[in-house]
Design a protein around this motif. Sequence first.
Motif, PDB file in Angstrom:
ATOM      1  N   SER A 112       0.804  -1.221   0.000  1.00 49.34           N
ATOM      2  CA  SER A 112       0.000   0.000   0.000  1.00 49.34           C
ATOM      3  C   SER A 112       0.840   1.277   0.000  1.00 49.34           C
ATOM      4  O   SER A 112       0.334   2.345   0.336  1.00 49.34           O
ATOM      5  N   GLN A 113       2.095   1.171  -0.370  1.00 52.39           N
ATOM      6  CA  GLN A 113       2.942   2.357  -0.360  1.00 52.39           C
ATOM      7  C   GLN A 113       2.498   3.405  -1.379  1.00 52.39           C
ATOM      8  O   GLN A 113       2.472   4.599  -1.068  1.00 52.39           O
ATOM      9  N   LEU A 114       2.184   2.982  -2.578  1.00 54.63           N
ATOM     10  CA  LEU A 114       1.924   3.930  -3.669  1.00 54.63           C
ATOM     11  C   LEU A 114       0.789   4.906  -3.376  1.00 54.63           C
ATOM     12  O   LEU A 114       0.955   6.112  -3.604  1.00 54.63           O
ATOM     13  N   PRO A 115      -0.369   4.483  -2.854  1.00 52.24           N
ATOM     14  CA  PRO A 115      -1.421   5.475  -2.566  1.00 52.24           C
ATOM     15  C   PRO A 115      -0.962   6.541  -1.571  1.00 52.24           C
ATOM     16  O   PRO A 115      -1.285   7.721  -1.733  1.00 52.24           O
ATOM     17  N   LEU A 116      -0.184   6.148  -0.562  1.00 50.47           N
ATOM     18  CA  LEU A 116       0.300   7.129   0.401  1.00 50.47           C
ATOM     19  C   LEU A 116       1.330   8.053  -0.237  1.00 50.47           C
ATOM     20  O   LEU A 116       1.303   9.267  -0.032  1.00 50.47           O
ATOM     21  N   ILE A 117       2.228   7.506  -1.032  1.00 50.16           N
ATOM     22  CA  ILE A 117       3.219   8.331  -1.727  1.00 50.16           C
ATOM     23  C   ILE A 117       2.522   9.347  -2.628  1.00 50.16           C
ATOM     24  O   ILE A 117       2.900  10.525  -2.659  1.00 50.16           O
ATOM     25  N   GLU A 118       1.495   8.921  -3.326  1.00 47.16           N
ATOM     26  CA  GLU A 118       0.756   9.846  -4.191  1.00 47.16           C
ATOM     27  C   GLU A 118       0.084  10.949  -3.377  1.00 47.16           C
ATOM     28  O   GLU A 118       0.084  12.112  -3.778  1.00 47.16           O
ATOM     29  N   LEU A 119      -0.476  10.606  -2.218  1.00 46.60           N
ATOM     30  CA  LEU A 119      -1.115  11.606  -1.366  1.00 46.60           C
ATOM     31  C   LEU A 119      -0.071  12.569  -0.797  1.00 46.60           C
ATOM     32  O   LEU A 119      -0.294  13.786  -0.764  1.00 46.60           O
ATOM     33  N   LEU A 120       1.072  12.053  -0.350  1.00 45.93           N
ATOM     34  CA  LEU A 120       2.121  12.918   0.184  1.00 45.93           C
ATOM     35  C   LEU A 120       2.672  13.849  -0.893  1.00 45.93           C
ATOM     36  O   LEU A 120       3.002  15.005  -0.622  1.00 45.93           O
ATOM     37  N   ASP A 121       2.757  13.356  -2.117  1.00 51.33           N
ATOM     38  CA  ASP A 121       3.179  14.203  -3.242  1.00 51.33           C
ATOM     39  C   ASP A 121       2.169  15.339  -3.445  1.00 51.33           C
ATOM     40  O   ASP A 121       2.546  16.499  -3.614  1.00 51.33           O
ATOM     41  N   GLU A 122       0.893  14.994  -3.418  1.00 44.28           N
ATOM     42  CA  GLU A 122      -0.160  16.009  -3.566  1.00 44.28           C
ATOM     43  C   GLU A 122      -0.082  17.034  -2.434  1.00 44.28           C
ATOM     44  O   GLU A 122      -0.206  18.247  -2.663  1.00 44.28           O
TER      45      GLU A 122
END
Length: 105
Positions: free
Chosen positions: A23-33
Amino acid sequence: MPIIAPNTGIVTQINVFTVPQGSQLPLIELLDEAARACREVPGWISASLHRSLDGTRVVNYAQARDAPAMTRVFERLQAGGFIERNQALGRAAPGLYEVVRTLER
């Protein structure tokens, strides 16, 4: 660009998130946003996102010019709902730091 040098007054927030396997990618995308939303906050410097090789952690390394600037960043994140959304994706262990020493080869 991150600034890693002692005696600058820069405040660094290091947040280690524990996430379910895969589940890393959804969090990385949110942190990028979230980082993009903070770019215009006066005193914001940078954000760096890291993922663990075992797939269970994400680390956010974010910097602001000083403590008041970091407070403005947190206010922007709260107003944008980013803190709440982060909590839905992983367990956070945040902390604020200052660089006291760097070592190089």
